[in-house]
Structures are given as structure tokens and as C-alpha cells.
Motif scaffolding. Structure first.
Motif, PDB file in Angstrom:
ATOM      1  N   ALA A   1      92.148  21.515  69.132  1.00  0.00           N
ATOM      2  CA  ALA A   1      91.213  22.593  68.822  1.00  0.00           C
ATOM      3  C   ALA A   1      90.146  22.716  69.913  1.00  0.00           C
ATOM      4  O   ALA A   1      89.736  23.835  70.276  1.00  0.00           O
ATOM      5  N   ALA A   2      89.689  21.589  70.439  1.00  0.00           N
ATOM      6  CA  ALA A   2      88.706  21.624  71.524  1.00  0.00           C
ATOM      7  C   ALA A   2      89.312  22.249  72.779  1.00  0.00           C
ATOM      8  O   ALA A   2      88.661  23.034  73.480  1.00  0.00           O
ATOM      9  N   ARG A   3      90.562  21.922  73.065  1.00  0.00           N
ATOM     10  CA  ARG A   3      91.243  22.520  74.213  1.00  0.00           C
ATOM     11  C   ARG A   3      91.320  24.041  74.057  1.00  0.00           C
ATOM     12  O   ARG A   3      91.101  24.795  75.001  1.00  0.00           O
TER      13      ARG A   3
ATOM     14  N   GLY B   1      93.398  10.822  71.470  1.00  0.00           N
ATOM     15  CA  GLY B   1      92.249  11.695  71.255  1.00  0.00           C
ATOM     16  C   GLY B   1      91.326  11.778  72.452  1.00  0.00           C
ATOM     17  O   GLY B   1      90.136  12.039  72.291  1.00  0.00           O
ATOM     18  N   TYR B   2      91.865  11.544  73.656  1.00  0.00           N
ATOM     19  CA  TYR B   2      91.030  11.520  74.851  1.00  0.00           C
ATOM     20  C   TYR B   2      91.581  12.505  75.874  1.00  0.00           C
ATOM     21  O   TYR B   2      92.793  12.659  76.026  1.00  0.00           O
TER      22      TYR B   2
ATOM     23  N   ARG C   1      84.559  14.950  79.898  1.00  0.00           N
ATOM     24  CA  ARG C   1      85.326  13.884  79.248  1.00  0.00           C
ATOM     25  C   ARG C   1      85.138  14.049  77.747  1.00  0.00           C
ATOM     26  O   ARG C   1      84.027  13.917  77.233  1.00  0.00           O
ATOM     27  N   ILE C   2      86.238  14.317  77.045  1.00  0.00           N
ATOM     28  CA  ILE C   2      86.181  14.635  75.619  1.00  0.00           C
ATOM     29  C   ILE C   2      86.873  13.544  74.818  1.00  0.00           C
ATOM     30  O   ILE C   2      87.952  13.084  75.168  1.00  0.00           O
ATOM     31  N   GLN C   3      86.216  13.129  73.749  1.00  0.00           N
ATOM     32  CA  GLN C   3      86.804  12.172  72.817  1.00  0.00           C
ATOM     33  C   GLN C   3      86.902  12.831  71.447  1.00  0.00           C
ATOM     34  O   GLN C   3      85.926  13.415  70.971  1.00  0.00           O
TER      35      GLN C   3
ATOM     36  N   ARG D   1      84.042  19.636  64.767  1.00  0.00           N
ATOM     37  CA  ARG D   1      83.175  18.537  64.396  1.00  0.00           C
ATOM     38  C   ARG D   1      83.756  17.181  64.829  1.00  0.00           C
ATOM     39  O   ARG D   1      83.024  16.241  65.122  1.00  0.00           O
ATOM     40  N   GLY D   2      85.060  17.072  64.901  1.00  0.00           N
ATOM     41  CA  GLY D   2      85.675  15.805  65.271  1.00  0.00           C
ATOM     42  C   GLY D   2      85.861  15.609  66.759  1.00  0.00           C
ATOM     43  O   GLY D   2      86.493  14.640  67.178  1.00  0.00           O
ATOM     44  N   ALA D   3      85.326  16.522  67.589  1.00  0.00           N
ATOM     45  CA  ALA D   3      85.455  16.396  69.042  1.00  0.00           C
ATOM     46  C   ALA D   3      84.070  16.356  69.665  1.00  0.00           C
ATOM     47  O   ALA D   3      83.141  17.038  69.209  1.00  0.00           O
TER      48      ALA D   3
END
Length: 500
Positions: free
Chosen positions: A489-491, A425-426, A478-480, A449-451
Motif C-alpha cells: 500500500a505504501a508503494r 516488510g522492508y 527507507r520504509i519499514q 498506518r502500518g508503514a
């Protein structure tokens, strides 16, 4: 079977895998891994021919460079500060005394009729110098695997000594090899005392160069912005090799330089520290495995047996006389207890480093080839016998002397408990100049919401973001994320940017 380009990879990979799988057994019998790898190499050497001493010498030099750098990287100031003076004395003056005591004994033994050795005084001192450094650190994995520590700061003392005494042994070996080679070529060798300024200069330049390179490492790694994270360990490999070669070119001790540089870097805060430390831990093991196996393949068992009569006498003198005498002289000002003195003396076991140093006479013009082979075979016998006698009894000796202390296994960090989940998740994502998200705030991005964006690197600064932080071109986010799905989804939301 002989080595060819077609079977290098096949033979090497099979030997490495076999050694790794067999390595777990060494913990049960209390033997250092080095002994196992040398044994496998010796057994396979009956079927596999490897006789290139120049290639092995190069491999040994490269392996020592990265092993010493990794050792420095793991050396903590807080651990070694209380024992720095004692460790430094053992690593320098202790090595010199061991070489002197042992060299005198070897010269005397070589005159005995039943000993098949024939060394001059200079050659005897050379052999003593080659085996003068210790390899205690390689067996401390036994204590760690048993969650057992040592009292009276013995572990940092002995690890500091074994990690920093190779440069002194190398300087003595190189100096004496030059002396022996000059005699072999019919030249008048310089008096031993004339080498003292050169030795001091070699060590001084090595220490200074290592300190300078270490400081440069810290600044460079924290300032450079490599888009691909995996390039940081690659850069460190190149910098380590540069430190060694540049120091050696300037007349300094390259081995000391890489150890000092690694120690300075390891005690400084820098980005991707865990990545680089873990990489070097594995890389150092690869170097050790490759070196130990190849040394076993190179050795001639029958030739080693021929020096056994003299080798066992030298080994016993080294273990029970030369090492204790050197330790006693070096630690006398510190007044150690009898138990500490006894264990410090017993941990003076030899390993692969003396065998690597024994290759130097083999590749030096002017040294008699037969004498060089006899030195190598004798050193090999001494190292193996030391590992058998001392290495397999190290843990028992510590318990018998009442120096062990039970240690509870360190509690895993909250960030290390689920390593795979965290890694999954990183991500680091670089914002391209043409990305649609440039100029928007993090709140406007509406990430899942989870990122969460936990840090932003902007030029040479690290920012702790808030919802009002606006993204700029060339920012690295830097995304967690809680799950790989949230990360994906964040990507997708940041599709206008490129991954680091």
C-alpha cells in the motif's frame, strides 16, 4: 570422466551439494570440514580427471584472497588487541622458525635409504616454508557448534595467527622457489640473506596498501549512492580483487593487504554492513568448498602413497617437534602456562593453504618437474595427516587440558528474531524528480498506518524524518512496514517514484 564446458556446472554443483549435505556429520565426529571436502574430491578424482595445475593455482590464489578478506572482516579489534603482539610474533617469527626447523629435518630425512625422497637443502627449506603456516580457524566451527569457548583468550590468539600467517609463508615460499628455479636454470642463486630486504619490503608494502585501501573502502561505501542495494557486495568483490592485484603489482604482499583491508573495514561503521558481511561469509565458504574439492580432484592418490614413508616422519616431526619448538621460542617472553603452551602447539594443524602454495613450484619454470611433483605430493600427505591427527582431536585436547568453557548461545537480537517478516516488510524507494510526492511533507503523504518512513538519505546525509519533513527529488526513503500488505500500500501511494 573429463571436465568439459558442458559438464563443469553439473559436476561442480553435485559435488558442492553432496559436500554441504555431508558436512553436518563432521560436527558429530569432531572433524574439520576441510578433511571431508578433500576426501570427497579424492574419491571422485578416481573417475573425474582434472590435471590443469595452472588453472588450479589461479583458483587457489583467488580463493585465498576472498577467504583472507572475509577473515579480516570478522576480526574484531576488541578481541585481538590483548593478544595482538603474541599473535603477530607467531604469525611471522613462528612461521620462519617452523620452516627452518622442518627444512633441516627434511634434508636429513631425505638422505635415509628407506625414504623415497631426494631433496637438496634449498628444496628442503622450500618444503618446510610451504607447510609453515597454520589453518586453525577452519576447525573453530566445531567449538562454536558445541557452544564451547576457550579460556585465556586462546581463540582470538589462534584465529589471529592462522588468519595472518599465510602472507609470511607465501613470502618465504616465493623467495625459495626463485632460489631453486635459478639453480635449475644453471644460474648462480643469490644468498638467502640478500632476500631479507625484499621480504621486509614485500610485507611492509602489503600492510601499508591494505591500510590505505581499507580506509578508502570505508569512505567510498558510506559516500557512494548505489540505487540497487545488491550492487554493494558486487562492488566489494571488485575492490577486494583490486586491492590484491594493485598491491602485488607494486611489489607488496597482496594476501596481507586484503586481510588488513578487511579488518579495517570490518571494525568501521558503514552502510549495509550486515548485507556485505553475510554475503562475504557465504562467498568465502563457496571459495573454500570449490578449492578443497578441486584440490582433491587434482591429487594423485597413488603418487601420494609413494611418499608416505617420508611424509609420516615429516608430519610427526612437524606436530611434535617443529611446531612446539617454534611456539616455545615465540611465547617464552610471555610466560604461558604449560596448558596454554600445549594447546597452542597442538592447534598448529595444516590445511588447504600449504597445498595451494605447493602448486607454485609446479608452475614455476626452472624447477625440476619431478621434484615439484614430489613436493606437492609430500605437502598433500602432510596436510591430510595433520588434519587427521590434530583436527579430529582438537576438541578432546582442549577438554583434557581444562581449557574449555561452556558458552550460552547468544540471545537473538530483537531485530533478528523474525528475519523473514522484517525482510518482507522492508524497502528502499528512490524519489524521482518528476514524482508527484516531491515537495510534500510525510504527513501529507497519508501512508498506511502500518508503514513508516524510518530514514531518508539525501545526497551524502542521513536524516531522521518527522511528519514535517518535505521530500525532495532523489531522496531515498527507507520504509519499514508491519506486513507485506502494508508495504504494498505504501508503494502504491508513492507510485510516482522508483524503487531502489
Amino acid at each position: 570422466m573429463t571436465f568439459t564446458p558442458d559438464n563443469y556446472l553439473l559436476i561442480g554443483s553435485l559435488l558442492l551439494l553432496g559436500s554441504i549435505f555431508a558436512g553436518k556429520a563432521t560436527h558429530k565426529i569432531g572433524a574439520p570440514l576441510l578433511l571431508l571436502f578433500l576426501g570427497i574430491g579424492l574419491l571422485c578424482g578416481e573417475k573425474i580427471s582434472f590435471t590443469d595445475s595452472a588453472a588450479l593455482s589461479l583458483l587457489g590464489e583467488l580463493a585465498l584472497v576472498f577467504i583472507l578478506f572475509s577473515g579480516g572482516l570478522d576480526t574484531k579489534y576488541a578481541d585481538v588487541r590483548p593478544v595482538a603482539v603474541r599473535g603477530g610474533v607467531l604469525a611471522t617469527f613462528g612461521v620462519f622458525l617452523t620452516a627452518l626447523f622442518l627444512g633441516a629435518f627434511i634434508f636429513a630425512v631425505s638422505k635415509l635409504d628407506f625414504v623415497p625422497l631426494n631433496f637438496s637443502f634449498a628444496e628442503s627449506l622450500l618444503l618446510g616454508a610451504i607447510v609453515s603456516s597454520t589453518d586453525a580457524a577452519s576447525v573453530f566451527s566445531i567449538f562454536r557448534s558445541k557452544n564451547t569457548g576457550l579460556k585465556h583468550n586462546l581463540r582470538p590468539l589462534l584465529e589471529l595467527e592462522s588468519g595472518s600467517n599465510d602472507p609470511m609463508a607465501y613470502v618465504l615460499t616465493a623467495t625459495l622457489v626463485s632460489h631453486v628455479a635459478a639453480s635449475g636454470q644453471g644460474e648462480a642463486p643469490a644468498a638467502f640473506w640478500t632476500a631479507v630486504p625484499a621480504v621486509l619490503m614485500n610485507l611492509g608494502v602489503g600492510a601499508l596498501a591494505g591500510a590505505l585501501f581499507g580506509l578508502v573502502f570505508v569512505r567510498l561505501i558510506n559516500r557512494i549512492n548505489l540505487i540497487v542495494e545488491g550492487l554493494y557486495p558486487v562492488m566489494m568483490v571488485a575492490l577486494t580483487a583490486l586491492t590484491f592485484s594493485a598491491t602485488k603489482t607494486c611489489g607488496g604482499n597482496g594476501f596481507l593487504a586484503v586481510y588488513v583491508a578487511g579488518m579495517i573495514l570490518g571494525n568501521a561503521p558503514f552502510v549495509h554492513k550486515r548485507l556485505i558481511t553475510k554475503f562475504y561469509d557465504g562467498f568465502a565458504w563457496l571459495m573454500q568448498l570449490s578449492l578443497f574439492l578441486t584440490l582433491g580432484l587434482f591429487a594423485d592418490v597413488s603418487a601420494i602413497k609413494s611418499v608416505a614413508a617420508g611424509g609420516i616422519l615429516i608430519s610427526l616431526f612437524l606436530i611434535f617437534v617443529a611446531r612446539p619448538l617454534a611456539v616455545g621460542v615465540c611465547l617464552a617472553p610471555f610466560r604461558p602456562s604449560a596448558r596454554v603452551f600445549a594447546f597452542t602447539s597442538w592447534v598448529g594443524l595444516r590445511g588447504a593453504v600449504p597445498i595451494v602454495f605447493a602448486l607454485i613450484p609446479l608452475t614455476t619454470p626452472g624447477v625440476d618437474p619431478e621434484t615439484a611433483k614430489m613436493i606437492f605430493n609430500t605437502v598433500f600427505f602432510i596436510s591430510v595427516s595433520s588434519l587427521v591427527i590434530q583436527g579430529t582431536t582438537l576438541f578432546a585436547a582442549a577438554k583434557r587440558l581444562g581449557l574449555t568453557v561452556e558458552e550460552s548461545a547468544p540471545a537473538p537480537s530483537a531485530f533478528d528474531k523474525e528475519t523473514e517478516a522484517i525482510d518482507a516488510g522492508y524497502a528502499e524507494i528512490a524519489i524521482a524528480g518528476t514524482a508527484s510526492v516531491v515537495g510534500k511533507t510525510l504527513a501529507e503523504l497519508a501512508l498506511p498506518r502500518g508503514a513508516l518512513v524510518v530514514m531518508i538519505r539525501r545526497e551524502n546525509r542521513f536524516l531522521t524524518p518527522t511528519g514535517a519533513t518535505r521530500l525532495e527529488a532523489d531522496d531515498i526513503l527507507r520504509i519499514q512496514a508491519d506486513t507485506p500488505e502494508h508495504l504494498a500500500a505504501a508503494r502504491e501511494r508513492l507510485e510516482g517514484s522508483a524503487e531502489a
